[in-house]
Design a protein around this motif. Sequence first.
Motif, PDB file in Angstrom:
ATOM      1  N   HIS A  88       0.823  -1.208   0.000  1.00  0.00           N
ATOM      2  CA  HIS A  88       0.000   0.000   0.000  1.00  0.00           C
ATOM      3  C   HIS A  88       0.860   1.261   0.000  1.00  0.00           C
ATOM      4  N   LYS A  89       2.036   1.183   0.619  1.00  0.00           N
ATOM      5  CA  LYS A  89       2.948   2.326   0.594  1.00  0.00           C
ATOM      6  C   LYS A  89       3.446   2.567  -0.833  1.00  0.00           C
ATOM      7  N   MET A  90       3.717   1.484  -1.566  1.00  0.00           N
ATOM      8  CA  MET A  90       4.137   1.612  -2.957  1.00  0.00           C
ATOM      9  C   MET A  90       2.997   2.187  -3.801  1.00  0.00           C
ATOM     10  N   ARG A  91       1.773   1.729  -3.550  1.00  0.00           N
ATOM     11  CA  ARG A  91       0.611   2.252  -4.274  1.00  0.00           C
ATOM     12  C   ARG A  91       0.472   3.750  -4.034  1.00  0.00           C
ATOM     13  N   ASP A  92       0.618   4.160  -2.775  1.00  0.00           N
ATOM     14  CA  ASP A  92       0.499   5.580  -2.447  1.00  0.00           C
ATOM     15  C   ASP A  92       1.594   6.410  -3.114  1.00  0.00           C
ATOM     16  N   SER A  93       2.808   5.851  -3.218  1.00  0.00           N
ATOM     17  CA  SER A  93       3.887   6.618  -3.852  1.00  0.00           C
ATOM     18  C   SER A  93       3.608   6.801  -5.348  1.00  0.00           C
ATOM     19  N   ILE A  94       3.008   5.798  -5.998  1.00  0.00           N
ATOM     20  CA  ILE A  94       2.630   5.960  -7.404  1.00  0.00           C
ATOM     21  C   ILE A  94       1.529   7.002  -7.517  1.00  0.00           C
TER      22      ILE A  94
END
Length: 79
Positions: free
Chosen positions: A28-34
Amino acid sequence: MSKEKRYVVTMDMYVYAENDYMARKRAHKMRDSIDNTISGVRPSITEIGEQPFASMTYRKLKDHTEPLSKSDRDEPLPF
């Protein structure tokens, strides 16, 4: 009206984590960074599973939602 067409892109990526909770958190952290990098993209996570390196086995996580932060869990319910 813009002449650009809208496309759906499906991506797979590997996340290394100690356990299911941390895998969900990192995904989810990766999703938020995108989402924060590219305006209006709003990616979603549709599945998370465990697959050991060089293995054909796969274990789908039953819960792929974003884990609640500690502060979210401690807040009183609105009712």
